[in-house]
Design a protein around this motif. Sequence first.
Motif, PDB file in Angstrom:
ATOM      1  N   GLY A 248      42.753  27.599  39.804  1.00 12.79           N
ATOM      2  CA  GLY A 248      42.656  27.097  41.169  1.00 12.79           C
ATOM      3  C   GLY A 248      42.634  28.197  42.194  1.00 12.79           C
ATOM      4  O   GLY A 248      43.198  29.278  41.990  1.00 12.79           O
ATOM      5  N   VAL A 249      41.959  27.934  43.301  1.00 10.17           N
ATOM      6  CA  VAL A 249      41.929  28.826  44.465  1.00 10.17           C
ATOM      7  C   VAL A 249      42.482  28.030  45.638  1.00 10.17           C
ATOM      8  O   VAL A 249      41.863  27.076  46.106  1.00 10.17           O
ATOM      9  CB  VAL A 249      40.502  29.315  44.766  1.00 10.17           C
ATOM     10  N   LEU A 250      43.662  28.416  46.108  1.00  7.20           N
ATOM     11  CA  LEU A 250      44.333  27.691  47.184  1.00  7.20           C
ATOM     12  C   LEU A 250      44.266  28.411  48.521  1.00  7.20           C
ATOM     13  O   LEU A 250      44.823  27.924  49.502  1.00  7.20           O
ATOM     14  CB  LEU A 250      45.805  27.454  46.810  1.00  7.20           C
ATOM     15  N   GLY A 251      43.596  29.546  48.578  1.00  3.88           N
ATOM     16  CA  GLY A 251      43.479  30.280  49.830  1.00  3.88           C
ATOM     17  C   GLY A 251      42.570  31.473  49.658  1.00  3.88           C
ATOM     18  O   GLY A 251      42.195  31.857  48.531  1.00  3.88           O
ATOM     19  N   SER A 252      42.193  32.082  50.776  1.00  2.00           N
ATOM     20  CA  SER A 252      41.297  33.240  50.723  1.00  2.00           C
ATOM     21  C   SER A 252      41.950  34.454  50.080  1.00  2.00           C
ATOM     22  O   SER A 252      41.255  35.357  49.599  1.00  2.00           O
ATOM     23  CB  SER A 252      40.825  33.586  52.143  1.00  2.00           C
ATOM     24  N   THR A 253      43.289  34.512  50.059  1.00  2.00           N
ATOM     25  CA  THR A 253      43.958  35.646  49.426  1.00  2.00           C
ATOM     26  C   THR A 253      43.691  35.684  47.924  1.00  2.00           C
ATOM     27  O   THR A 253      43.697  36.772  47.329  1.00  2.00           O
ATOM     28  CB  THR A 253      45.471  35.569  49.680  1.00  2.00           C
ATOM     29  N   TYR A 254      43.464  34.527  47.307  1.00  2.00           N
ATOM     30  CA  TYR A 254      43.100  34.511  45.890  1.00  2.00           C
ATOM     31  C   TYR A 254      41.784  35.255  45.685  1.00  2.00           C
ATOM     32  O   TYR A 254      41.653  36.077  44.771  1.00  2.00           O
ATOM     33  CB  TYR A 254      42.947  33.070  45.402  1.00  2.00           C
TER      34      TYR A 254
END
Length: 541
Positions: A248-254
Amino acid sequence: MMSNSSSNTQNQIGSSAEQNSQADISQEAYSEARLESMKLSTSLTVNIEMLKKIAGANADLVSRSFTLGKTEVISAVIFYFDNLIDSEHIDSNIMQSLLTDPYGIGLNTGADIVKELSLGNLITRAQIKKSNNMKELMDGILVGEAVLLIEGIDQVYIISAKGYEHRTVAESDVEPIVRGPRDAFIEVLSTNLGLIRRRIHSPNLVFESLKVGRVTQTIVCIGYIRGICSPKLVDEVRLRISRIDINGVLGSTYIEELINDAPLSLFPKVRNTERPDAASSALLEGRIVIIVDNTPVALIIPGEFFSLLQSSEDHYNEYIFSTLIRFLRYISYAIGLTLPSFYIAIANFHQDLVPTKLLVSIISARTGVPLPNFVEAILMEATFEILREAGLRLPRPLGQAVSIVGALVIGQSAVQASLVSPLMVIVVSLTGIAIFTIPQYNIAHPVRILRFPLMIVSSILGLYGLMLGLLFLLIHLCSVRSFGTPYLTPLAPFKARDLKDTVVRAPLWSFNGRPRSTIENNKPMSSGEMPRPPKDGRNNP
């Protein structure tokens, strides 16, 4: 009697086995390839059972069955997730268009309604598409679209009806400015793209969409301007994002962490921003902007060191004032990195470099302090970091009070108890305040970490240790790249033309070129001529 009881027992066992099998089916996982291979049937009952089997026992999955036509009726059903759609769109643009409007234009049979629907008529929503596999059906329903299934048709109508809750566009709390626009990105991707398109009205502005995350299927948009941005840079960014394999990608920091050039380096290689004007300015310079759904922070690529020390407000003030502010930021950054180490080195090893009166003041201030300079500095720096984190994690009004009161009370008490000297309190406070002048939050993180090893080498070798630590740091920065761009460009390698918007902020009329490392061609950004009054003096009083 015994036979009846045994038959009842068998029925109970059979029913319980059936319930267990249904529970097992509802917990079954479906891959993208499997969903792609599952085609829709002409039987509405089969399609409904297939969809419910894949979706599982979701409490927010809504289904509404109805019939089309007054005569020769045809059964239909619409599915959607209640918390992702706008119910008004469902009622006025879909249900009314299918259940009421057709009769006003003479469509009385279900076959006539289905025929008009297949031609693209009746439903007034702008975004509507057809598909025959379960993957596209589930992709649509999971992002806030309604799916319409009709008896006798082996296709599904995927109708846009998004209407989930979100906050309104407001001013950024992370990047506040005095002059300039007040809007900031929010968590809705379409709104963020619109904020940029309001500023750049060009057909060459492109936003490519990718899905990242095996489970979340998060939409990631790569934005650039054709003819300005380097195609090699676009291909490299697209390749790195497409290679991300994560649940999963939950934000741009990922995304930032997974496409990093030097993941072991403390310094960020990507610039973060919540401001649409900063993202638009980066696009005009030939950079790439990455916008991730469900996050208000956009990524700007490449992110060189000097670009991370710039603020959007630099281009809204006079160039002389902006240049002075930039010099102030560089000085503050150096103070935040080296001031505690410099004080330890001078106080312990190089007293002969200090004027006599200042040296007497330092010695008198340290009278009665039992701790060495190094331990004293480590103690105060650790206390300052604790107070900073406490102020961030607590509710805002309470956090500010804790930070201010804690710093005053602890600092004053420590001086009165002779645990630290007043000069050390001044050094640590000035170091912390200097970091607050940096506009990019993530570029301050390396300073907060690296000043501790610099204090260690300074306490052992004095100024020689400090210079040795800075030399190793400079070598490291020269070796780092951000998507192929040297991290210290335009100083290393030296590019005199690009210094106009790096160390200084030159007048806007002098920007006759873009950064060479990010552009496809070097079309001038402005005329390059200084504004002058008309020679005939028509505007003179």
